[in-house]
Design an enzyme around this catalytic site. Structure first.
Site, PDB file in Angstrom:
ATOM      1  N   SER A 125      -5.712  -7.950   0.693  1.00  0.00           N
ATOM      2  CA  SER A 125      -4.532  -8.195   0.472  1.00  0.00           C
ATOM      3  C   SER A 125      -3.402  -8.825   1.150  1.00  0.00           C
ATOM      4  O   SER A 125      -3.613  -8.378   2.492  1.00  0.00           O
ATOM      5  CB  SER A 125      -3.809  -5.814   0.276  1.00  0.00           C
ATOM      6  OG  SER A 125      -2.415  -5.917   0.255  1.00  0.00           O
ATOM      7  N   LYS A 135     -14.203  -6.430  -1.683  1.00  0.00           N
ATOM      8  CA  LYS A 135     -12.818  -7.483  -2.431  1.00  0.00           C
ATOM      9  C   LYS A 135     -12.290  -7.937  -1.342  1.00  0.00           C
ATOM     10  O   LYS A 135     -12.039  -7.808  -0.935  1.00  0.00           O
ATOM     11  CB  LYS A 135     -11.939  -6.034  -3.306  1.00  0.00           C
ATOM     12  CG  LYS A 135     -11.344  -6.999  -4.142  1.00  0.00           C
ATOM     13  CD  LYS A 135      -9.881  -6.067  -4.559  1.00  0.00           C
ATOM     14  CE  LYS A 135      -9.218  -6.477  -5.625  1.00  0.00           C
ATOM     15  NZ  LYS A 135      -8.540  -6.139  -6.833  1.00  0.00           N
ATOM     16  N   PHE A 141       1.511  -1.024  -0.019  1.00  0.00           N
ATOM     17  CA  PHE A 141      -0.051   0.043   0.279  1.00  0.00           C
ATOM     18  C   PHE A 141       0.892   0.983  -0.086  1.00  0.00           C
ATOM     19  O   PHE A 141       0.816   2.121   0.481  1.00  0.00           O
ATOM     20  CB  PHE A 141      -0.776   0.124   1.676  1.00  0.00           C
ATOM     21  CG  PHE A 141      -1.844  -0.844   1.299  1.00  0.00           C
ATOM     22  CD1 PHE A 141      -2.625  -1.619  -0.119  1.00  0.00           C
ATOM     23  CD2 PHE A 141      -2.408  -1.401   2.438  1.00  0.00           C
ATOM     24  CE1 PHE A 141      -3.440  -1.668  -0.518  1.00  0.00           C
ATOM     25  CE2 PHE A 141      -4.057  -1.816   1.923  1.00  0.00           C
ATOM     26  CZ  PHE A 141      -4.409  -2.669   0.850  1.00  0.00           C
ATOM     27  N   ASN A 161      -0.768  -8.161   1.302  1.00  0.00           N
ATOM     28  CA  ASN A 161       1.007  -7.497   2.032  1.00  0.00           C
ATOM     29  C   ASN A 161       1.150  -6.627   3.081  1.00  0.00           C
ATOM     30  O   ASN A 161       1.573  -5.426   3.470  1.00  0.00           O
ATOM     31  CB  ASN A 161       1.929  -6.873   0.591  1.00  0.00           C
ATOM     32  CG  ASN A 161       1.731  -8.192  -0.401  1.00  0.00           C
ATOM     33  OD1 ASN A 161       2.346  -8.626  -0.374  1.00  0.00           O
ATOM     34  ND2 ASN A 161       1.001  -7.155  -1.952  1.00  0.00           N
ATOM     35  N   THR A 162      -0.229  -6.389   3.465  1.00  0.00           N
ATOM     36  CA  THR A 162      -0.476  -5.387   5.162  1.00  0.00           C
ATOM     37  C   THR A 162      -1.238  -6.458   6.348  1.00  0.00           C
ATOM     38  O   THR A 162      -2.034  -6.911   5.899  1.00  0.00           O
ATOM     39  CB  THR A 162      -0.825  -4.319   4.939  1.00  0.00           C
ATOM     40  OG1 THR A 162      -0.951  -4.173   3.681  1.00  0.00           O
ATOM     41  CG2 THR A 162      -1.917  -3.828   6.154  1.00  0.00           C
TER      42      THR A 162
END
Length: 345
Positions: free
Chosen positions: A170, A206, A112, A172-173
């Site tokens: 996501s 999402k 992000f 990646n967080t």
């Protein structure tokens, strides 16, 4: 080969993140001509949004809303920018974006990276007219109350986008995907519903492709309970299929592109079965042709989104998908894309 596709070939010779950044700058400053009118057979509606075609751009390419005018000239039916977080953040250390050419795939662990909500909102305020623009919301890495970040984004962008997507998928967080559990999701969606008030702007959710059918079913029910307007199925995967051949195949992050196709199809099938026509679905993941787009519509999606395939095919892919999709719709006797979706229910 179109000039835009030649440019894409040049970009593929560069480091992936450098190429990404250069592509945004080119789209930002190049005065592209308006696209030709879409074939009427491609028309559809998603959550009240009338689209001249069902082929959209997924979030991630234009994280900061910098190139909306250029992107809107490439022929998309709708363009989604972001993900944006309330505070600017640099994202994860580089390298964090990997092009898996042999597999026609991408791995990213961007984290992000974006300029923050204020810069993003200022650009959306100058968005091009006549284009359907969506804004994808994320949460800052260091935020403990991640739901509060989504509420802040929703409130700040009120009136600036045609729809808003809540990205809880996501990989990646840290902790973000935990928001897909029913209790956390009820808390998040309840707070978003309160923040929306009477705002008619559609809100999409999402989700990840790495969920089981039962988990997706619970998410569908939570979305319906809290007035979510559509579900985007699905984000990148943490899975690494054994078929991957590229040297960077074991890099950490979310995998997208052709290898995601089967998993994304399965997630869409589970969502369509659970929704049973009660909630519009937008399919994303491994869509690289009109045939694949058509299959997703016939599986219950109202629209599709592409991103990773553009890396390998160039922006001319948008027109090629639309042309092939129109031919398939007509050959099967549909007068609009919306009819193909309705027939799947």
């Amino acid at each position: 080969m179109a000039m835009t596709d030649i440019g894409a070939a040049v970009l593929r010779s560069l480091d992936p993140e450098t190429a990404h950044r250069l592509a945004i700058q080119v789209l930002r400053v190049t005065p592209l001509p308006a696209p030709r009118a879409d074939d009427p057979v491609l028309a559809t509606t998603v959550a009240g949004l009338r689209l001249t075609n069902p082929v959209g751009l997924a979030a991630g390419l234009d994280k900061n809303g910098e190139a909306l005018r250029g992107l809107s000239r490439l022929g998309f039916g709708f363009v989604e920018c972001g993900s944006v977080t309330p505070r600017p953040q640099p994202g994860n250390p580089r390298p964090r974006l990997f092009r898996l050419s042999e597999d026609r795939a991408v791995i990213n662990r961007m984290g992000f990276n974006n300029d923050g909500l204020e810069a993003f909102a200022a650009r959306l305020a100058r968005r091009p007219g006549g284009a359907v623009i969506g804004a994808n919301l994320g949460a800052n890495k260091e935020t403990e109350d991640k739901a509060a970040d989504y509420v802040a984004g929703l409130r700040r962008l009120k009136g600036l986008a045609d729809y808003v997507t809540v990205n809880v998928s996501s990989p990646n967080t840290p902790g973000l995907r935990d928001l897909q559990g029913r209790a956390a999701l009820d808390d998040l969606l309840g707070r978003l519903a309160e923040a929306r008030g009477g705002d008619p702007t559609p809100v999409f959710l999402k989700i990840a492709p790495d969920l089981g059918g039962a988990e997706i079913g619970l998410i569908v029910e939570a979305a319906l309970d809290h007035g979510i307007d559509a579900l985007i199925v699905a984000n990148t995967t943490l899975d690494r299929p054994e078929t991957l051949r590229s040297q960077d195949r074991n890099e950490s992050g979310g995998l997208s592109g052709a290898p995601l196709k089967a998993r994304a199809r399965a997630a869409l099938k589970a969502a369509a079965e659970a929704a049973a026509g009660r909630l519009p679905l937008i399919a994303v993941g491994g869509i690289d042709s009109g045939a694949e787009a058509y299959d997703r519509l016939r599986a219950g999606a109202s629209a599709v989104q592409i991103y990773s395939a553009l890396v390998f095919e160039g922006p001319g892919l948008v027109g090629r998908i639309k042309h092939e999709l129109a031919d398939r719709l007509k050959s099967d006797g549909f007068s609009t894309a919306a009819e193909a979706t309705a027939a799947a229910r």
